[in-house]
Design a protein around this motif. Sequence first.
Motif, mmCIF file in Angstrom:
data_model
loop_
_atom_site.group_PDB
_atom_site.id
_atom_site.type_symbol
_atom_site.label_atom_id
_atom_site.label_comp_id
_atom_site.label_asym_id
_atom_site.label_seq_id
_atom_site.Cartn_x
_atom_site.Cartn_y
_atom_site.Cartn_z
ATOM 1 N N SER A 108 60.451 -9.315 -23.876
ATOM 2 C CA SER A 108 59.593 -9.556 -22.715
ATOM 3 C C SER A 108 59.123 -8.238 -22.111
ATOM 4 N N ILE A 109 58.019 -8.306 -21.434
ATOM 5 C CA ILE A 109 57.492 -7.137 -20.731
ATOM 6 C C ILE A 109 58.497 -6.664 -19.689
ATOM 7 N N GLU A 110 59.168 -7.601 -19.034
ATOM 8 C CA GLU A 110 60.169 -7.251 -18.016
ATOM 9 C C GLU A 110 61.331 -6.459 -18.600
ATOM 10 N N ASP A 145 58.078 -3.694 -10.406
ATOM 11 C CA ASP A 145 56.675 -4.112 -10.492
ATOM 12 C C ASP A 145 55.759 -2.958 -10.903
ATOM 13 N N HIS A 146 56.045 -1.747 -10.419
ATOM 14 C CA HIS A 146 55.294 -0.576 -10.875
ATOM 15 C C HIS A 146 55.484 -0.389 -12.385
ATOM 16 N N CYS A 147 56.717 -0.587 -12.846
ATOM 17 C CA CYS A 147 57.036 -0.397 -14.267
ATOM 18 C C CYS A 147 56.393 -1.487 -15.125
ATOM 19 N N ILE A 148 56.367 -2.709 -14.630
ATOM 20 C CA ILE A 148 55.702 -3.798 -15.354
ATOM 21 C C ILE A 148 54.220 -3.477 -15.513
ATOM 22 N N GLU A 149 53.594 -3.009 -14.440
ATOM 23 C CA GLU A 149 52.174 -2.661 -14.510
ATOM 24 C C GLU A 149 51.943 -1.570 -15.538
ATOM 25 N N ILE A 193 68.628 2.282 -25.320
ATOM 26 C CA ILE A 193 68.820 1.705 -23.989
ATOM 27 C C ILE A 193 68.273 0.278 -23.934
ATOM 28 N N GLY A 194 68.953 -0.582 -23.196
ATOM 29 C CA GLY A 194 68.463 -1.939 -22.935
ATOM 30 C C GLY A 194 68.275 -2.761 -24.193
ATOM 31 N N ILE A 195 67.162 -3.465 -24.246
ATOM 32 C CA ILE A 195 66.887 -4.358 -25.376
ATOM 33 C C ILE A 195 66.768 -3.596 -26.697
ATOM 34 N N ILE A 196 66.477 -2.308 -26.632
ATOM 35 C CA ILE A 196 66.404 -1.509 -27.864
ATOM 36 C C ILE A 196 67.752 -1.566 -28.593
ATOM 37 N N LYS A 197 68.841 -1.460 -27.842
ATOM 38 C CA LYS A 197 70.178 -1.519 -28.442
ATOM 39 C C LYS A 197 70.422 -2.877 -29.079
ATOM 40 N N LYS A 198 70.027 -3.928 -28.378
ATOM 41 C CA LYS A 198 70.216 -5.283 -28.914
ATOM 42 C C LYS A 198 69.456 -5.453 -30.235
ATOM 43 N N LEU A 199 68.233 -4.951 -30.276
ATOM 44 C CA LEU A 199 67.428 -5.062 -31.491
ATOM 45 C C LEU A 199 67.994 -4.197 -32.614
ATOM 46 N N LEU A 230 60.696 -3.169 -34.886
ATOM 47 C CA LEU A 230 60.575 -3.587 -33.489
ATOM 48 C C LEU A 230 61.359 -2.715 -32.524
ATOM 49 N N ASP A 231 62.577 -2.307 -32.877
ATOM 50 C CA ASP A 231 63.346 -1.489 -31.935
ATOM 51 C C ASP A 231 62.620 -0.183 -31.629
ATOM 52 N N ASP A 232 62.009 0.421 -32.646
ATOM 53 C CA ASP A 232 61.273 1.669 -32.434
ATOM 54 C C ASP A 232 59.973 1.430 -31.654
ATOM 55 N N LEU A 233 59.340 0.298 -31.892
ATOM 56 C CA LEU A 233 58.112 -0.019 -31.160
ATOM 57 C C LEU A 233 58.387 -0.248 -29.681
ATOM 58 N N VAL A 234 59.487 -0.908 -29.365
ATOM 59 C CA VAL A 234 59.856 -1.101 -27.955
ATOM 60 C C VAL A 234 60.148 0.250 -27.307
#
Length: 194
Positions: free
Chosen positions: A27-29, A49-53, A128-134, A146-150
């Motif tokens: 997700s973008i979030e 919200d700044h980061c989402i934008e 960090i974050g979802i990168i680790k999960k992927l 995908l992990d590198d793209l994120v």
Amino acid sequence: MENKGVRVHSQQVLQATKSALKRRGVSIEEIAKIVLEMQLAYNIGLTIDHCIESVESVLKKREMQHAILVGIELDELAEKKMLSAPLQQIVEADEGLFGVDETIALGSVFTYGSIAVTTFGHLDKNKIGIIKKLDTKIGNGVHTFLDDLVASIAACASSRIAHRTRDLEEHNETFADIEPEDTAPESNIEGATT
């Protein structure tokens, strides 16, 4: 020279990119949370919200869209065992000496300058974050690209915020003074060059 194909509209490519990320469970979030972690210490008033934008803005870049679409397609083809040997085994195993995944992701980072490049390196190493999960392959699926793209998306969004910080400082402002839609370095700031 004859144009053999019909050009794909920018909105169609953007929607395909967002759909591909969503289909792969990103997700973008979740990407924005990485950006917030990377930039919060340097930016008073920075919000999710700044980061989402900033993530949304990065996803509007064709270089990023193309990298995401190609990388996700290769991951999905590997899951379906549709790549030829030995590429199938290399991608499926995410072999350590296979650097094409990082190369594609890094290519899209260059648009955002040296801050994005160094941030990508940090994220690639520290997961960090979802990168680790992927990267840890929890659950089913191939996420070699995908992990590198994120990491690339997060690095670019972080770079945008860093550049916007400089513009704000020159006007004695912080992120606390602006709305998320004004996060783009080039928007609503007199004389901004970043």
